[in-house]
Each structure stands twice: as structure tokens, then as C-alpha cells.
Design an enzyme around this catalytic site. Sequence first.
Site, PDB file in Angstrom:
ATOM      1  N   GLU A 240     -32.796   5.927  10.951  1.00 35.03           N
ATOM      2  CA  GLU A 240     -31.595   6.343  11.822  1.00 35.03           C
ATOM      3  C   GLU A 240     -31.221   7.605  12.119  1.00 35.03           C
ATOM      4  OE1 GLU A 240     -26.922   5.815  12.646  1.00 35.03           O
ATOM      5  OE2 GLU A 240     -28.795   6.729  10.666  1.00 35.03           O
ATOM      6  N   SER A 241     -30.173   7.477  13.679  1.00 30.76           N
ATOM      7  CA  SER A 241     -29.802   9.083  13.558  1.00 30.76           C
ATOM      8  C   SER A 241     -30.960   9.699  13.810  1.00 30.76           C
ATOM      9  CB  SER A 241     -28.119   8.656  12.515  1.00 30.76           C
ATOM     10  OG  SER A 241     -27.662   9.850  13.221  1.00 30.76           O
ATOM     11  N   ALA A 242     -30.609  10.851  12.528  1.00 30.43           N
ATOM     12  CA  ALA A 242     -31.308  11.745  12.567  1.00 30.43           C
ATOM     13  C   ALA A 242     -32.827  11.002  12.426  1.00 30.43           C
ATOM     14  CB  ALA A 242     -30.740  13.245  12.055  1.00 30.43           C
ATOM     15  N   HIS A 446     -22.325   3.363  14.306  1.00 29.27           N
ATOM     16  CA  HIS A 446     -23.411   4.460  14.194  1.00 29.27           C
ATOM     17  C   HIS A 446     -23.638   3.649  13.302  1.00 29.27           C
ATOM     18  CE1 HIS A 446     -26.228   7.425  15.112  1.00 29.27           C
ATOM     19  NE2 HIS A 446     -25.742   8.385  14.050  1.00 29.27           N
TER      20      HIS A 446
END
EC number: 3.1.1.1
Length: 535
Positions: A240-242, A446
Site C-alpha cells: 500500500e502507498s510506497a 490514504h
Amino acid sequence: MHLKSLLLAALPLLLEASPTIKGEDTASLAINTSSGIFAPYFDRQQPNVASFLDIPYAETPIGNLRFAPPVEKKNAGDDIVHTTKLPAGCIQYLPALLRGTINDGPITAGTFQRGDYANTTEDCLKISLFAPEKSVRAKEGKKTQALPVIVWIHGGGYSVGGTNVPYQLAQNWVQRTQKHIVVQVQYRLNLLGFPNAEGLAREGNNLNLGLLDQRLAVEWVRNNIARFGGDPDRITLWGESAGGYAVDGYLFTWAQDPIIKGVIADSGNALALEGVVGDSRNHTGFSLAAKSMGCGGLLPKDELECMRHVPERNLKEYLQAEVGQGGAADDGLTVSVIADNITVFSNYTERISGNSAKYPANIPVLIGTNTNEGAAVVPYKFPGFETATELPDQLKPLADGFGLNLQCTTLKETRLRAEAGATTYQYLYAGNFTNISPLPWLGAYHTAELPLVFGTYETEGPSTKFERRMSERMQDLYLEFASDPSHGLEKSGWPRAESQPERSKLVKLAADNKVEQVFSAKKLVDECVQNGFAV
């Protein structure tokens, strides 16, 4: 950085193990791996989950191994290791641009998204493995079918995060399904994981060490997971994300030897990296840190060697210092992956094709975003923030830009993958639950989907019936994909992405009190085009 008092009160309950409740010596269930012999621990809250909390997959990256590729951890002998708490996280650094956002911990939900600042070390290249008890007992003659494996790569901008994040622990999920194994990976972060050092660059050495850590962890899983009852031929990489950027980018980096059979990318994709990769020629950040560590004014090779001998304590103090204390935040240190065209590329758009040497289009991907991604990256303490239902006008461009970049690059990637004949499923998460999003304007920010998948959504308070249903469905969907990446979601009625974005369909989750609903991507595509994004 200080932690909020509530976090300090809660973390010991989540990170320290309860006494084992099995009426036997868990050493009898010890697993002999390539990096040691490890016995499980059983928690009172998840009694049917065998938790192997602190398994090293690489040697401690200190001395000459600091700022160097990871080295495989070798089995040290016949001693059985039985750990009762999660590993210390890798050294953290919260960049200045995220100070004052929910990532900085002003509300508990935000705090629970990142690692424990008080417990970090360089000796952090560890995995935590959660398996159904029955799969671990298979070696006693109680045969079970080999289980699908999900390898989790955490987010945090390559600067913060780790296994010890209460929202992101997999025991509840494994306890409920008893049908899969989850492996959670820690990797080097910030200056230690992505050191754009001239001394490294001149010698042609890799600058994206954190990504090499992730690959070594995947290799460890491939080599050892069968001993835990897992299927080495059904490994799905989830981030997730990075972590989403990392797992999606992994397909490009290891196109000819991917090991994995599927990718789940939450709120992050490789195409989005094209706009944020660092300049391999700009070494000022590393040199500025070196100057603060007493290694300034040296030739690149000597600067690097000096930094390898800086005490860990000094690095921690510098990276984790509060603003105004002369640390990395005051120096304006930024962290980014570097496009070396080996581990990170500058032309992901061009590389997605039917050419398996550049991109393994045969590996299915589940990819998606949230409806209010940008709420997590804006200053939270604006006038009236506690009762506002939406962001003030001056903050909307930042939030909208962040969210649109994720949404539009995701749509673009699904189109390119469809053109290459790759199986791709897309979701849009819209859940808004008060025990995850306690401020009215946060919505599906997020990372907000993660507590639903991990089953940790009651960390901050009781749930609703719909939230529980939503969590169970998302857990099942992710597991269906991991069990059969090519057809699992299709059997549940999910459409595959199409090469014409305006005709493509995706699945909206937790919107309008409905668990899931198929809808056209056209509205999202139009929004991207109207805001100047090519899809």
C-alpha cells in the site's frame, strides 16, 4: 518524535505477547528454516494462529553492510528461537512535508498508521509470519493442502512504517479464514534504505537498497514457506502507498524471475513513480546528513566510509529529531527512490508491453485507490477541523492533486495492462467509518482501507454491522485473488479491466451502504482528462 499517550498505552497490549495458552511446549512445533529454527507463539486473542514474530531474513546491515545490498541470513545453529514480541522497526524519519498531517499522529487513527518511533534499530531486516495452527502441524502427519501466501510490503513514503503498526497486523485475518499465510516484511527506510550517496553512485552500486531488501525477503519466503504449510507457487505480493509502488514496480525489476504469481497494489502504482523518482546526480541530501554526522568535507569514497562508522544512536537522533532540534527535518532531507534503470525505471509507461523480458504481463494484478486519498497529506489543524465536513478551499488543490495522481495513473496502468493482455482488476474504496476516520472530512483517506483487510478496524472503537460485513468481504476478496490470481475475482463477478478506459468497469467498495457494486470507469476517466491527466 514523541508518541501520543494513548499510543503508548495501547502499544504494549498489541506488541507484547500474552503467555502461550497451548498445553504443550511450542518448541515441538519449531520450524527449521534457512535463517534459524523458530517456535511459534499463540496469542489469547487469536488462539488458532501460529505467530512467528521475529525471523531475520538478512544479516544485520551495520559496518560494511550499511549502505550495501542485503546479505542472506544463515542458520546460526541448533538453538530454537521463541520470540514473544514483534521486531523493532527500522529507523524512522518523518519528512517535513508530512509534519502536521494525520501521519504525524495528531489523532490516534493517524498515529496507528506508522511505526513505533521509540523502538527502532538497524537490526530490523525481519519478517513476521502468521499461519493457521493446522498448517504448522502438517509436519506431524496431519496433512493439509498447501496454503496461498500473501507477502505484505508496508507503506510510509520509504521513510516510516514497519511491522509494529497495530492497524497492519494480520493475526485477526488469519484467525478468521484459516486459509492463508501472511508474511509481513520490514525493509530499510529513508537515508539507510535509499542513500543517494556519491560514493555509491561512482562505483555503480545500487541506491535503492530497501527494494533489494524486499526481494531478498521474497526469496526467503519462496525457499522456506513450504515448511509452514504454504505454497511457494502461490505467493502474492501486496503493498500500500510506497508499498504499492514497490510491489507494482517489482514486476518490472524482476520481470525474468518474478517468483510471485500475483500483485495487489493499494493506492500506489509504478507509473506514479515516473513523477517522483529522485535525480541520481543530486547527492546533496546525503552529504548534508554526512556533514551533520561529522563526515563533511570529504571525498565521496571517504564520506561513505565515514558514514558507515557513525554510531547508530547518532543516526537515530538525527533522523528522528523534532523540528528545531537540528535534525534531518531541519535540513530538509527528502527521500526518494532513484531511477537507475535496474531496480527503478524512468519509463514505466513504455515498458508495459507483451515483451516478457521487460514486463511479465502474465502476472495478474488487483489494483485500486480510495475516494479521499488526499485527506492524509494536508495540514490537519485548520480552523474548524474538528467539525468540518470538507477541506477548506486553500487545502483542496493539494489534496485533490494527490488523489488525482493516484487515481489517474491507476486508470492509465489498467489500460496499458489490458492492451498487453494482462489480467487486471480495479477497485475504488469509499468506506467512511468513525472508528477509522474520526474527523468528518477524512472519509476514505490514504490507508483507510487497511484496517478492513487486516481485521483491525476495532482498534479505535466498536464497529457497526456494515463495517464488519465490509471487512469480511474485503478479506475474502483479497484471499480469492491470492488463491487464484487469474480467475478468483472473476468467479466473484468482478470484471477485468479493458483497453478502452471509458468502457472499462471496476468495483466500488463500501459506497452507499453497499458492500460492492460494479460501475463504469468513465466518470473517473473524464475527471482525469478534465484535470489534465492522460489516461
